[in-house]
Design a protein around this motif. Structure first.
Motif, PDB file in Angstrom:
ATOM      1  N   PRO A 194     -19.503  42.394  -2.304  1.00 26.82           N
ATOM      2  CA  PRO A 194     -19.478  41.852  -3.656  1.00 26.82           C
ATOM      3  C   PRO A 194     -18.123  42.085  -4.322  1.00 26.82           C
ATOM      4  N   GLU A 195     -17.455  41.009  -4.707  1.00 27.31           N
ATOM      5  CA  GLU A 195     -16.206  41.052  -5.471  1.00 27.31           C
ATOM      6  C   GLU A 195     -15.010  41.570  -4.684  1.00 27.31           C
ATOM      7  N   SER A 196     -15.123  41.730  -3.368  1.00 28.83           N
ATOM      8  CA  SER A 196     -14.001  42.239  -2.568  1.00 28.83           C
ATOM      9  C   SER A 196     -13.760  41.346  -1.358  1.00 28.83           C
ATOM     10  N   GLN A 197     -12.497  41.327  -0.916  1.00 25.95           N
ATOM     11  CA  GLN A 197     -12.111  40.467   0.205  1.00 25.95           C
ATOM     12  C   GLN A 197     -11.132  41.208   1.115  1.00 25.95           C
ATOM     13  N   ILE A 198     -10.914  40.617   2.298  1.00 22.62           N
ATOM     14  CA  ILE A 198      -9.971  41.150   3.270  1.00 22.62           C
ATOM     15  C   ILE A 198      -9.174  39.989   3.850  1.00 22.62           C
ATOM     16  N   SER A 199      -7.913  40.230   4.159  1.00 22.51           N
ATOM     17  CA  SER A 199      -7.100  39.224   4.839  1.00 22.51           C
ATOM     18  C   SER A 199      -6.294  39.898   5.946  1.00 22.51           C
ATOM     19  N   TYR A 200      -5.914  39.103   6.946  1.00 22.44           N
ATOM     20  CA  TYR A 200      -5.183  39.615   8.104  1.00 22.44           C
ATOM     21  C   TYR A 200      -3.856  38.872   8.254  1.00 22.44           C
ATOM     22  N   SER A 201      -2.863  39.559   8.793  1.00 22.17           N
ATOM     23  CA  SER A 201      -1.582  38.922   9.123  1.00 22.17           C
ATOM     24  C   SER A 201      -0.885  39.728  10.207  1.00 22.17           C
ATOM     25  N   LEU A 202      -0.057  39.049  10.973  1.00 28.08           N
ATOM     26  CA  LEU A 202       0.702  39.721  12.026  1.00 28.08           C
ATOM     27  C   LEU A 202       1.812  40.565  11.417  1.00 28.08           C
ATOM     28  N   LEU A 220     -18.156  42.071  12.109  1.00 26.89           N
ATOM     29  CA  LEU A 220     -18.576  43.390  12.562  1.00 26.89           C
ATOM     30  C   LEU A 220     -19.522  43.942  11.510  1.00 26.89           C
ATOM     31  N   GLN A 221     -20.774  44.170  11.908  1.00 28.27           N
ATOM     32  CA  GLN A 221     -21.794  44.626  10.977  1.00 28.27           C
ATOM     33  C   GLN A 221     -22.342  45.974  11.428  1.00 28.27           C
ATOM     34  N   ALA A 222     -23.191  46.553  10.598  1.00 28.85           N
ATOM     35  CA  ALA A 222     -23.757  47.860  10.930  1.00 28.85           C
ATOM     36  C   ALA A 222     -25.116  48.016  10.274  1.00 28.85           C
ATOM     37  N   SER A 223     -25.973  48.754  10.940  1.00 26.71           N
ATOM     38  CA  SER A 223     -27.211  49.245  10.326  1.00 26.71           C
ATOM     39  C   SER A 223     -27.059  50.754  10.185  1.00 26.71           C
ATOM     40  N   VAL A 224     -27.645  51.309   9.129  1.00 25.55           N
ATOM     41  CA  VAL A 224     -27.443  52.731   8.839  1.00 25.55           C
ATOM     42  C   VAL A 224     -28.770  53.471   8.867  1.00 25.55           C
ATOM     43  N   SER A 225     -28.680  54.741   9.216  1.00 29.14           N
ATOM     44  CA  SER A 225     -29.839  55.631   9.210  1.00 29.14           C
ATOM     45  C   SER A 225     -29.347  57.025   8.847  1.00 29.14           C
ATOM     46  N   PHE A 226     -30.268  57.868   8.373  1.00 28.99           N
ATOM     47  CA  PHE A 226     -29.901  59.231   7.989  1.00 28.99           C
ATOM     48  C   PHE A 226     -29.735  60.107   9.222  1.00 28.99           C
ATOM     49  N   SER A 276     -37.683  61.788  -2.214  1.00 24.23           N
ATOM     50  CA  SER A 276     -38.551  60.658  -1.887  1.00 24.23           C
ATOM     51  C   SER A 276     -38.230  59.436  -2.730  1.00 24.23           C
ATOM     52  N   ALA A 277     -37.807  59.643  -3.983  1.00 28.05           N
ATOM     53  CA  ALA A 277     -37.488  58.523  -4.862  1.00 28.05           C
ATOM     54  C   ALA A 277     -36.106  57.944  -4.581  1.00 28.05           C
ATOM     55  N   PHE A 278     -35.227  58.736  -3.959  1.00 28.12           N
ATOM     56  CA  PHE A 278     -33.827  58.340  -3.767  1.00 28.12           C
ATOM     57  C   PHE A 278     -33.545  57.758  -2.387  1.00 28.12           C
ATOM     58  N   LYS A 279     -34.140  58.316  -1.332  1.00 23.60           N
ATOM     59  CA  LYS A 279     -33.731  57.982   0.027  1.00 23.60           C
ATOM     60  C   LYS A 279     -34.021  56.525   0.406  1.00 23.60           C
ATOM     61  N   ASN A 280     -35.234  56.056   0.211  1.00 24.41           N
ATOM     62  CA  ASN A 280     -35.572  54.694   0.648  1.00 24.41           C
ATOM     63  C   ASN A 280     -34.785  53.614  -0.087  1.00 24.41           C
ATOM     64  N   PRO A 281     -34.685  53.664  -1.433  1.00 25.74           N
ATOM     65  CA  PRO A 281     -33.845  52.663  -2.113  1.00 25.74           C
ATOM     66  C   PRO A 281     -32.387  52.707  -1.662  1.00 25.74           C
ATOM     67  N   LEU A 282     -31.868  53.926  -1.431  1.00 22.57           N
ATOM     68  CA  LEU A 282     -30.478  54.044  -0.982  1.00 22.57           C
ATOM     69  C   LEU A 282     -30.311  53.420   0.400  1.00 22.57           C
ATOM     70  N   LEU A 321     -27.836  50.284   1.248  1.00 25.76           N
ATOM     71  CA  LEU A 321     -26.715  50.399   2.179  1.00 25.76           C
ATOM     72  C   LEU A 321     -26.884  49.482   3.389  1.00 25.76           C
ATOM     73  N   ASN A 322     -28.100  49.323   3.884  1.00 19.88           N
ATOM     74  CA  ASN A 322     -28.312  48.408   5.006  1.00 19.88           C
ATOM     75  C   ASN A 322     -28.010  46.968   4.606  1.00 19.88           C
ATOM     76  N   ALA A 323     -28.378  46.603   3.384  1.00 20.46           N
ATOM     77  CA  ALA A 323     -28.045  45.259   2.904  1.00 20.46           C
ATOM     78  C   ALA A 323     -26.535  45.092   2.765  1.00 20.46           C
ATOM     79  N   LEU A 324     -25.856  46.133   2.293  1.00 21.35           N
ATOM     80  CA  LEU A 324     -24.412  46.068   2.090  1.00 21.35           C
ATOM     81  C   LEU A 324     -23.667  46.011   3.423  1.00 21.35           C
ATOM     82  N   PHE A 325     -23.992  46.922   4.346  1.00 23.12           N
ATOM     83  CA  PHE A 325     -23.308  46.934   5.638  1.00 23.12           C
ATOM     84  C   PHE A 325     -23.733  45.749   6.500  1.00 23.12           C
ATOM     85  N   GLY A 326     -24.903  45.181   6.189  1.00 23.00           N
ATOM     86  CA  GLY A 326     -25.336  43.992   6.911  1.00 23.00           C
ATOM     87  C   GLY A 326     -24.498  42.770   6.584  1.00 23.00           C
TER      88      GLY A 326
END
Length: 358
Positions: A99-107, A275-281, A308-314, A318-323
């Protein structure tokens, strides 16, 4: 080359030999540049199938083809190189990284070409809201290793730890790895209320006799730390977790804040050109009281509720973001196929084939 003249069922077959010097260099925009510096084409064996009465027509035509065809073929080769450069130029475009960020490549410089391979040194530029960001200074001793990845792959990407550190720094700057968790008072299974927390911290019950919803605001407190070791890629995220409650005038009041350490394992994979990733604790999160407006309390009693209230939403966030993934260097209409990922000390190698969609 075969030419058919259907009306008279005639066929002209030409053997062609083309010798060309193809020069690959760096364009001013930072992409690959392909040029044909020397081209020599000759028409060799020419065979003609014709009717006897047309022999007088085809013999002069055969010699005409022998003279005119070589120039046409070299002109076509130059045109193909120009068309290829249009695709090469797309490598330096802006690609979304989150969201709101980009990357570019050059030699960074012209490619190194040997009899066995071509090596490209590619730099990255990161953007936030369309503007390039300045990365923190890093001491890097990384040098391009030789003979890494799969020998049968058409391309091997070597991605050093510094690249991932820069991506995580951009995520920190953009706020994309921050998270707000809000409890809903009318939810049956909701544990984020002052009545539930008041059973663990008496001062909460005293200040909030009527049950009110609780919000948790997780903000990255310092730079994320990545590790690439053995066959494992891990990421440590330091959060400041502020716990707030809605007061009677609908304003949020801070109850307490915690220092939280989250350690994650990243499972890398390639999909398309990303290049994507899935995350786990890796292990349970670490909590430490940073500040409290509710007086002293037993953190061990509160920890199960917060965890319990923090781990699952986090984890979902993060999985949605790294996905979303990070775009690998590529050009338009090019896809990476049969990818393999190799994890080494301090860097990752992506080996894959190439498929160009014409």
């Amino acid at each position: 080359m075969t030419v058919f003249l259907k009306k008279n069922l005639l066929k002209l077959k030409v053997g062609v030999n083309i010798l060309a010097d193809v020069v690959i260099s760096q364009a001013t925009i930072g992409s690959l540049l392909v040029d044909v510096s020397l081209c020599k084409s000759t028409a060799e064996e020419i065979s003609v199938t014709y009717k006897d009465e047309l022999k007088e027509l085809w013999n002069p035509l055969r010699e005409y083809v022998r003279v005119i065809l070589p120039d046409k073929l070299c002109s076509k080769l130059h045109f193909m190189a120009e068309e290829l450069n249009v695709y090469m130029g797309t490598m330096t475009g802006l690609y979304p990284l989150g969201p709101e960020s980009q990357i570019s490549y050059s030699l960074t410089h012209s490619p190194t070409i040997t009899e066995e391979y071509m090596s490209l040194n590619i730099s990255t530029t990161f953007y936030l809201l369309g503007k390039p960001i300045v990365l923190p200074p890093r001491v890097s001793s990384f040098s391009l290793p030789h003979q890494v990845g799969s020998k049968n792959a058409m391309v091997n990407f070597v991605l050093p730890k510094e690249l991932f550190d820069s991506i995580y720094f951009l995520m920190q700057k953009s706020g994309s790895i921050n998270l707000d968790i809000t409890g809903q008072l009318n939810s049956i299974n909701n544990q984020l209320t002052t009545s539930v927390l008041g059973n663990l911290i008496p001062e909460v019950r005293h200040q909030f006799p009527q049950s009110m919803p609780i919000m948790m605001k997780a903000r990255i407190s310092s730079a994320p730390t990545s590790t690439i070791h053995g066959d494992k890629v891990s990421l440590k995220l330091p959060y400041n977790l502020e716990v707030l409650a809605v007061s009677s005038n609908s304003a949020f009041k801070s109850l307490f804040s915690l220092d939280v350490i989250v350690e994650l394992k990243l499972n890398m994979f390639v999909s398309g050109v990303k290049l994507q990733a899935s995350v786990s604790f890796i292990k349970d999160i670490e909590l430490k009281v940073n500040a409290s407006n509710m007086g002293a309390f037993d953190l061990e009693m509160v920890k199960p509720l917060i965890t319990s209230a923090f781990k699952n939403p986090l984890l979902e966030h993060l999985n949605a973001l790294f996905g979303l993934g990070a775009m690998l260097p590529n050009i338009a209409k090019l896809n990476y196929i049969t990818p393999e990922i190799f994890v080494h000390e301090g860097y990752i190698v992506v080996s894959c084939g190439l498929h160009f969609q014409s």
